[in-house]
Structures are given as structure tokens and as C-alpha cells.
Design an enzyme around this catalytic site. Structure first.
Site, PDB file in Angstrom:
ATOM      1  N   GLN A  10      -0.911   2.521  -6.114  1.00 43.67           N
ATOM      2  CA  GLN A  10      -2.227   2.564  -6.139  1.00 43.67           C
ATOM      3  C   GLN A  10      -3.092   2.348  -7.417  1.00 43.67           C
ATOM      4  OE1 GLN A  10      -2.903   6.712  -4.448  1.00 43.67           O
ATOM      5  NE2 GLN A  10      -3.281   6.080  -2.493  1.00 43.67           N
ATOM      6  N   ASP A  15      -3.925  -1.530  -7.414  1.00 49.13           N
ATOM      7  CA  ASP A  15      -4.210  -2.115  -6.083  1.00 49.13           C
ATOM      8  C   ASP A  15      -5.815  -2.634  -6.146  1.00 49.13           C
ATOM      9  OD1 ASP A  15      -5.064  -2.729  -3.500  1.00 49.13           O
ATOM     10  OD2 ASP A  15      -4.909  -0.802  -2.714  1.00 49.13           O
ATOM     11  N   SER A  69      -8.338  -2.527  -3.149  1.00 52.20           N
ATOM     12  CA  SER A  69      -8.937  -1.085  -3.008  1.00 52.20           C
ATOM     13  C   SER A  69     -10.080  -0.806  -4.089  1.00 52.20           C
ATOM     14  CB  SER A  69      -7.973   0.097  -3.175  1.00 52.20           C
ATOM     15  OG  SER A  69      -7.115   0.169  -1.965  1.00 52.20           O
ATOM     16  N   TYR A  94      -2.548  -1.305   7.247  1.00 45.81           N
ATOM     17  CA  TYR A  94      -3.317  -2.285   7.906  1.00 45.81           C
ATOM     18  C   TYR A  94      -3.511  -1.946   9.260  1.00 45.81           C
ATOM     19  CZ  TYR A  94      -2.935  -4.664   3.467  1.00 45.81           C
ATOM     20  OH  TYR A  94      -3.019  -5.111   2.192  1.00 45.81           O
ATOM     21  N   ARG A  98       0.761  -1.031   0.018  1.00 45.16           N
ATOM     22  CA  ARG A  98      -0.130   0.066   0.097  1.00 45.16           C
ATOM     23  C   ARG A  98       0.960   1.158  -0.030  1.00 45.16           C
ATOM     24  NH1 ARG A  98      -4.550  -1.664   4.390  1.00 45.16           N
ATOM     25  NH2 ARG A  98      -5.927  -2.222   2.910  1.00 45.16           N
TER      26      ARG A  98
END
Ligand code: NAD
Length: 366
Positions: free
Chosen positions: A124, A127, A130, A225, A119
Site C-alpha cells: 500500500q 501504490d 491509489s 479490480y 494491491r
């Protein structure tokens, strides 16, 4: 590279849509797509062919490609006839299924696990967690709005007014924030809670009220996390949740702990206190659930409170979910390959070092 795209066995999404096939072909790759791969996400074989793919049977895809892409990993015994240097990209979830990974370690086989992409800002666009969490958060609210026996927005009618629905969101990460935004748009009153301090501002910026439980452990070293909370914190959190749950029409839970069972935020005693007709959507059901009574992929009716344990809600939005998944993988592949389109396997690169779980048939210990 010869890239293979498979039809998923038990769900409606597909890992690569025709638009991305076109981009891969543009980069010099050739694509083999299993017959019917995109049907449930509304891409036909004709669409794949028009994008430049060869559509063929599953056996041929698996046995001839250099790179095999799927959402769920295929059974290792299906790889018997695969090329020895095959690379796979899928959601292997090594944290949840460490033993399963060993079965993929064979010959010169390589495997990248999409859930292991770190992350970090540059990752991004790759990902998938997400992308899918955001869709799940949205769909969870729509599902709840369909199930409750009342309106979401406040209504003033000639017969009198109807109060807005009360929605409680536990876990204000990607899914939780999208759920807050969606519930607000539908006119509900929304409260949310999280153990990460950063979540407070995000909840408030979407118009939600943040429920604060003092003393949460917020480990910034956990890579974004959340970490396990103390027993004392859990007790205080459950007491507060119980008080809010009694008044809630909808609870959406999204709290996950990487590689561990999801925390129990709603014990059975809290569900006993809830009004009949209210609904809990537990997005953490596949890792044990945030509600003690949740069952993965089932809806439980407990004294009129329905607890929905569907943890793959993104698959219900199959077309957009496939589109985002596909774009994430394309960005990931571009990052992993050189100008000639070959894998770099650059272990100095943070994304590769984290996502590559099997290299040349050996399970890496990341
Ligand atoms: P997640 O799916 O692991 O967990 C969902 C949420 O539940 C998290 O916000 C977590 O803090 C919360 N939670 C865990 N235990 C809880 C408990 N006991 N009580 C209440 N809440 C609890 O997390 P996620 O949604 O994938 O992401 C969390 C954060 O990481 C977000 O801020 C997100 O923006 C960030 N993120 C960054 C990147 C990136 O930079 N590439 C990618 C993904 C996520």
C-alpha cells in the site's frame, strides 16, 4: 547506485522531490537530476542541490545512471546511450500498451512498472495509483464546484433558501471515495454506486447514499479490480443512472476495468436528459471514458452539459502529487533493494514478480 530523475515532458509533476533525494543519498545512492525537473511542482534546482543531488542536462542523466526514474516512460530512442544494465522505474502501463513494452527490451535492461504493483496490504505504501486517484477524486469535486452555476451547500438567506447540489459518483474506489468525502465537506448531497459489494459500507461511512443495482459480478479473485458486468446488469445500471442523472448537478465517474476499455455508464441518451449547466467529470477518459461523449483531455459542451475528460487531474495538484509519488517510489525502492542498495530481483517476492516487466532485456509475461 547512481539514480537519475528526469523532467517530465508533458506535465507538472516530478517523480522524486528533493526530500526523497536526501533520503536516497542517506542510503548511499547518488542522484542526478535533470535541470528544471521540479520547477512546475515548485522544487528548484537549488533545492535539489541542497538535498545532495547533482543537477545536470538530460543526456548526461540518461547516459550515466544505473536507475532511471520518471512518471511517464521516456521514448525508447532516448535510451540509445544508456548503460546496458540500466533499470527503469515508471508507469509503463503494460496492460494498456503491450506493444510499447517490447521497445524497452534491450541489452541488459530491466524495467519495473509502477501500475503493476499488486494491491496487497504490504504494497500500500508503494501504490502510486491509489495516491494519484485520491488526489484526482478530490480535485474532480473542486473542478465541478467551480464549473456549476450554483452553490454546493444548502444556504438559508434573507432572500430564501438555496438547495444543496446533488452529486452522483459512479465508481466508489479510491478516487470515488475521496470525491464523496470532498463533496460532503462542501455540503452537497451525495449518492454513489459501485459493482463491488464492499463499496456500500465505505460509501455510507462517508455520509453518501449507496445506489444499489442488484446482480453485480463481484470477482474477489480479480485482485481488488472490478470485472466486466453482464449485459442485463449494464442495462439496469444505465436505467438507474439515467433516472439519477436527470436530477444531478454533478456526476463524477471513476469506473475502470484493468487492461480493458472503461465501461460506458452514461450513454449520450442520458446526457440528453440532463439539465443544462450540470457537469460530468470523467476520470476514466484516458481509457475510453465512462460517458459516451467524453473526449480525453477535452471539455465537451453538449447542450449546456459540460463533460470534462481530464484524466490526469492529479497533475493539477503538482506539489502534493509529486510528494506522494516520490514517497511511494522510495518505499518501493527500499523493498526492492538489499542493504548495499542493489536490486535483489527476488522473483519469489510477490511485489517484484508482479512489477518487474522487463528483466535482462526480456519482456516477462506477467
Ligand atoms: P479502479 O480505479 O480500478 O476502479 C474504480 C472503481 O470503479 C472501483 O471501485 C470499481 O469497482 C468501480 N467500477 C468498475 N466498473 C464499474 C461499473 N460498471 N459500475 C460502477 N462501478 C464500477 O479501482 P481503485 O479505485 O483503484 O480500487 C478499487 C478497490 O481496491 C478499493 O476498494 C481499494 O481500496 C482497493 N485497493 C487496495 C489496494 C491495496 O490493498 N494495496 C490498493 C489500491 C486499491
Amino acid at each position: 547506485m547512481k539514480v537519475g530523475i528526469l523532467k517530465e515532458a508533458n506535465e507538472a509533476r516530478v517523480s522524486i522531490i528533493p526530500d526523497t533525494v536526501k533520503k536516497l543519498v542517506g542510503l548511499g545512492h547518488s542522484c542526478l537530476v535533470e535541470t528544471g525537473a521540479g520547477l512546475e511542482s515548485f522544487s528548484s534546482d537549488k533545492d535539489y542541490k541542497a538535498a545532495g543531488a547533482v543537477v545536470t542536462d538530460r543526456k548526461e542523466v540518461i547516459s550515466t545512471v544505473d536507475l532511471l526514474i520518471s512518471i511517464t516512460p521516456i521514448a525508447p530512442n532516448e535510451l540509445k546511450n544508456a548503460l546496458s544494465h540500466l533499470t527503469q522505474i515508471a508507469l509503463f502501463e503494460p496492460f494498456n500498451a503491450p506493444d510499447r513494452i517490447k521497445n524497452y527490451a534491450q541489452a541488459q535492461h530491466n524495467a519495473f512498472s509502477l501500475d503493476m504493483i499488486p494491491r496487497i496490504t504490504i504494497a500500500q505504501s508503494m501504490d502510486v495509483l491509489s495516491s494519484m486517484a485520491s488526489i484526482a477524486g478530490y480535485k474532480a469535486v473542486l473542478l465541478a464546484a467551480n464549473l456549476i452555476p450554483s452553490y454546493f451547500p444548502m444556504l438559508s438567506t434573507a432572500a430564501g433558501s438555496i438547495p444543496p447540489a446533488k452529486v452522483l459518483i459512479l465508481g466508489a474506489g479510491v478516487a470515488g471515495l475521496q470525491a464523496i468525502a470532498t463533496a460532503k465537506r462542501l455540503g452537497a448531497v451525495v449518492e454513489a454506486s459501485d459493482v463491488r459489494a464492499a463499496a456500500k459500507e465505505e460509501v455510507m461511512s462517508l455520509g453518501g447514499k449507496f445506489i444499489e443495482v442488484e446482480g453485480a459480478t463481484d470477482d474477489k479473485g480479480a485482485g481488488g479490480y472490478a470485472v466486466e458486468q453482464s449485459e442485463d446488469f449494464k442495462k439496469r445500471q444505465q436505467a438507474l443512472v439515467q433516472a439519477k442523472a436527470k436530477k444531478a448537478d454533478v456526476i463524477i465517474t471513476t469506473a475502470q476495468l484493468r487492461g480493458r476499455p472503461a465501461p460506458t455508464l452514461i450513454p449520450a441518451s442520458t446526457v440528453n436528459e440532463m439539465r443544462a449547466g450540470s457537469v460530468i467529470i470523467d476520470l476514466a477518459a484516458s481509457t475510453g471514458g465512462n460517458c459516451e461523449l467524453s473526449k480525453d483531455n477535452e471539455t465537451v459542451n453538449h447542450n449546456g452539459v459540460r463533460i470534462v475528460g481530464n484524466s490526469n487531474l492529479a497533475a493539477l495538484v503538482s506539489s502534493d502529487a509529486s510528494s506522494l509519488f516520490s514517497r511511494n517510489i522510495f518505499n518501493f525502492l527500499k523493498h526492492l533493494t538489499d542493504k548495499e542498495g542493489q536490486f535483489k530481483f527476488d522473483m519469489e517476492d510477490k511485489i517484484t514478480a508482479s512489477a518487474l516487466i522487463v528483466k535482462d532485456g526480456k519482456v516477462l509475461g506477467n
